[in-house]
Design an enzyme around this catalytic site. Structure first.
Site, PDB file in Angstrom:
ATOM      1  N   THR A   1     -18.513  -7.142  22.483  1.00 17.13           N
ATOM      2  CA  THR A   1     -17.533  -8.218  22.398  1.00 17.13           C
ATOM      3  C   THR A   1     -18.172  -9.480  22.953  1.00 17.13           C
ATOM      4  O   THR A   1     -18.524  -9.537  24.133  1.00 17.13           O
ATOM      5  CB  THR A   1     -16.261  -7.869  23.178  1.00 17.13           C
ATOM      6  OG1 THR A   1     -15.646  -6.708  22.593  1.00 17.13           O
ATOM      7  CG2 THR A   1     -15.265  -9.021  23.147  1.00 17.13           C
TER       8      THR A   1
ATOM      9  N   LYS B   1     -11.301  -9.758  17.329  1.00 16.95           N
ATOM     10  CA  LYS B   1     -11.246  -9.010  18.597  1.00 16.95           C
ATOM     11  C   LYS B   1     -10.527  -9.840  19.662  1.00 16.95           C
ATOM     12  O   LYS B   1      -9.803  -9.289  20.502  1.00 16.95           O
ATOM     13  CB  LYS B   1     -12.660  -8.662  19.065  1.00 16.95           C
ATOM     14  CG  LYS B   1     -12.727  -7.910  20.396  1.00 16.95           C
ATOM     15  CD  LYS B   1     -12.002  -6.569  20.351  1.00 16.95           C
ATOM     16  CE  LYS B   1     -12.038  -5.862  21.703  1.00 16.95           C
ATOM     17  NZ  LYS B   1     -13.351  -5.295  22.034  1.00 16.95           N
TER      18      LYS B   1
ATOM     19  N   LYS C   1     -13.849 -10.869  31.280  1.00 12.37           N
ATOM     20  CA  LYS C   1     -14.907 -11.449  30.439  1.00 12.37           C
ATOM     21  C   LYS C   1     -14.367 -11.764  29.054  1.00 12.37           C
ATOM     22  O   LYS C   1     -14.584 -12.849  28.512  1.00 12.37           O
ATOM     23  CB  LYS C   1     -16.094 -10.482  30.357  1.00 12.37           C
ATOM     24  CG  LYS C   1     -17.313 -11.014  29.602  1.00 12.37           C
ATOM     25  CD  LYS C   1     -17.330 -10.611  28.134  1.00 12.37           C
ATOM     26  CE  LYS C   1     -17.665  -9.145  27.952  1.00 12.37           C
ATOM     27  NZ  LYS C   1     -17.839  -8.803  26.508  1.00 12.37           N
TER      28      LYS C   1
END
Length: 292
Positions: free
Chosen positions: A93, A168, A236
């Site tokens: 990601t 995502k 994150k």
């Protein structure tokens, strides 16, 4: 197909194992060589001491590493060694920016780069039931999709380079809001003196039902937060979301608030607790878990 897999952590290791089970020759690389060596010995893969060794002559190079900088480093080291017309699939990601950057760099060498983040967590990786959202060349994705099916239940092409990462981000926005709502619901039920198990049975059969409710309601109520995807990684990811929102003008007030709530969980010592630990900041101090 000759495959290399870089990043044999809690997600990458089982994904690479599924590829071997499906009959592929897989070279495994990890920044910690001992981890890659142990994985190879356990599953019949080939140990690679360096990215270059893993990539040498490889038709499909898959990575699942930490962040943008890790992706840049691994792809840069791999590109000169890949087979002609190879495909790179990045399950990390990352930002959409780095996905576009890597796609352009790969194209200059005649290699396709697919940004393909996944959803399903450690459990999905272990069972081979991940959902993949992919950006990049559709023909390249179609060519290697049968291979990715070894650990995926769904693969969707979302558009050009970066589109997988943007999708995502949508996924993480959804999760952040749902988990915070669930944490507050459990907290409210407890403070109201209700039996949380009975509440779950009552509300989970209606419009409030969700995967998070079915899998995390009970453990939230019990103060157990050791189910994989860590708060550090969620922060994150939410940082990537909020950076992108500043670029495209999205208004993500709830997501920004939940990100700050996760910072509170970190201050409680919950950096390695899973994302359902939003409940911990609402629990009485005497009930909070003592460690990750």
């Amino acid at each position: 197909m000759r495959i290399a897999f870089a990043g044999l952590g809690v997600m990458g290791a089982p994904m690479a194992r599924h590829l071997i089970t499906a009959g592929h020759e897989v070279a495994g690389y990890n920044r910690s060589p001992d981890k890659a060596r142990a994985w190879a010995q356990a599953h019949g893969g080939r140990f690679a001491a360096t990215v270059a060794e893993a990539a040498d002559g490889t038709e499909l190079f898959i990575l699942c590493v930490g962040d943008d900088d890790d992706v840049r480093q691994v792809v840069t080291e791999a590109l000169p060694h890949l087979a002609e017309e190879a495909v790179i699939v990045d399950h990390t990601t990352t930002s959409a920016k780095v996905a576009r950057e890597m796609a352009e760099r790969a194209a200059q060498r005649g290699v396709a780069f697919i940004d393909a983040p996944v959803s399903g967590g450690q459990a999905g990786a272990e069972t081979g039931q991940l959902s993949v959202m992919a950006g990049g060349d559709a023909d390249a994705l179609a060519r290697i999709e049968p291979v990715l099916r070894a650990y995926s239940k769904a693969i969707r092409h979302m558009g050009p380079a970066g589109a997988g990462q943007l999708t995502k981000m949508v996924n993480q926005i959804c999760i952040a809001g749902v988990v915070q709502g669930l944490a507050e619901a459990v907290h409210f039920a407890e403070r109201a003196g209700l039996d949380t198990d009975a509440v779950y049975e009552a509300v989970s059969k209606g419009a409030a039902q969700s995967w998070q409710m079915d899998n995390r309601w009970k453990t939230m109520a019990e103060g157990r937060f050791d189910f994989g995807f860590a708060v550090d990684w969620m922060r994150k990811d939410l940082g990537l979301v909020l950076d992108e929102a500043r670029t495209n003008g999205s208004h993500l007030a709830v997501t920004a608030l939940v990100d700050q709530f996760y910072s509170e969980v970190q201050s409680l010592g919950g950096s390695r607790w899973d994302t359902s630990s939003l409940a911990a900041r609402l629990q009485d101090r005497s009930r909070r878990p003592s460690g990750g």
